[in-house]
Write an enzyme that holds these catalytic residues in place. Structure first.
Site, short mmCIF file in Angstrom:
data_model
loop_
_atom_site.label_atom_id
_atom_site.label_comp_id
_atom_site.label_asym_id
_atom_site.label_seq_id
_atom_site.Cartn_x
_atom_site.Cartn_y
_atom_site.Cartn_z
N ALA A 254 2.39 8.23 -13.83
CA ALA A 254 3.34 7.29 -14.42
C ALA A 254 3.66 6.16 -13.45
CB ALA A 254 4.61 8.02 -14.84
N SER A 255 3.84 6.51 -12.18
CA SER A 255 4.17 5.48 -11.18
C SER A 255 3.03 4.49 -11.02
CB SER A 255 4.53 6.13 -9.84
OG SER A 255 3.39 6.70 -9.20
N LYS A 256 1.80 4.99 -10.99
CA LYS A 256 0.65 4.10 -10.80
C LYS A 256 0.32 3.31 -12.07
CE LYS A 256 -0.04 4.84 -6.47
NZ LYS A 256 0.20 3.75 -5.48
N ASN B 267 0.78 -1.23 0.00
CA ASN B 267 0.00 0.00 0.00
C ASN B 267 0.82 1.29 0.00
OD1 ASN B 267 -2.37 1.87 0.91
ND2 ASN B 267 -0.91 1.96 2.61
N ILE C 66 -10.43 9.42 -2.22
CA ILE C 66 -10.72 8.84 -0.91
C ILE C 66 -10.35 9.86 0.16
CG2 ILE C 66 -10.29 6.94 0.68
CD1 ILE C 66 -11.56 6.03 -1.95
N TYR D 71 3.10 11.00 -10.61
CA TYR D 71 2.24 10.07 -9.88
C TYR D 71 1.51 9.14 -10.84
CZ TYR D 71 -1.42 8.42 -6.71
OH TYR D 71 -2.26 7.63 -5.97
#
Length: 249
Positions: free
Chosen positions: A157-159, A90, A188, A155
């Site tokens: 690109a990382s995900k 996570n 969230i 972000y």
């Protein structure tokens, strides 16, 4: 009987937010939870809260972007508890920044934590699960890994990398009875977002982007992690499960 009675569940980024809620969900359902986080004070506080509720936990302070720390932590966990049945991968970071302004240092930091760190933990835990010939790995993706969003190029690109890493792991690890899936949340509300997002922003976001008319809570994501780790999801692998109130739809 509780769904995860007798199981060993490792959760990274477990000291707050979605990670903490997920660790608590597994603990409440009978798991012995290994809490990984990089902030020693927050980790100690969270572990104390769990222990006060009677939940067995093993807290380990780890920077997941350092493969040596990851290796040591997993070896320590296995030496103490004997196995790892579920990994909730996570831990991650995020911030808003225009593409043209992203520095090399900021790009590297985002990739090092969100993609490299996830790889280090997943690979080392997978090696243990191969010995067991069983396991479940759940990587934290994002709707940003499935659709672009302005000012989050690093972000996103990382995900995006996490989503394809998940699929490839599922292809290679299925033969060892290891399932691998990603959970991809949308907006969230966490303690962090509540401190920086004012009511006007939240209201506008809900009206314009979320068909269900509300933002997600950390418990919404924790419940999906628990489902995917359970026997009810025994034939699900290689998937990216979106938890966004209908936003991508």
């Amino acid at each position: 009987m509780k769904r995860f009675e007798g199981q060993i569940v490792m959760v990274t980024g477990a000291s707050r937010g979605i990670g903490m809620a997920t660790a608590e969900r597994f603990a409440a359902e009978g798991a012995h939870v290994i809490l990984l986080a990089n902030n020693a004070d927050e980790l100690k506080r969270t572990a104390g809260q769990f222990e006060n509720q009677g939940y067995p936990v093993l807290p380990l302070c780890v920077d997941i972007s350092d493969p040596n720390q990851v290796e040591d932590a997993i070896e320590q966990a296995v030496s103490i508890l004997g196995r790892i049945d579920v990994l909730v991968n996570n831990a991650g970071i995020a911030w808003e920044e225009p593409f043209l302004d992203i520095t090399d240092a900021h790009w590297q930091q985002m990739i090092n934590v969100n993609l490299n760190g996830m790889f280090y933990v997943a690979q080392r835990v997978s090696r243990q699960m191969v010995k067991q010939m069983s396991g479940c790995i759940l990587n934290m993706g994002s709707t940003n890994g499935l659709a672009g969003e302005e000012n989050y190029a690093h972000y996103n690109a990382s995900k995006g990398g996490v989503v394809l890493l998940t699929k490839t792991m599922a292809l290679e690890l299925g033969r060892y009875n290891i399932r691998v899936n990603a959970v991809c949340p949308g907006y969230i509300q966490t303690p962090l977002t509540e401190s920086i997002d004012d009511a006007e922003f939240v209201g506008s976001y809900i009206r314009n982007k979320i068909p269900l008319g509300k933002v997600g809570k950390v418990e919404d994501v924790a419940g999906v992690f628990a489902f995917l780790a359970s026997e009810d999801a025994a034939f699900i692998t290689g998937e990216s499960i979106v938890v966004d109130g209908g936003q991508l739809a």
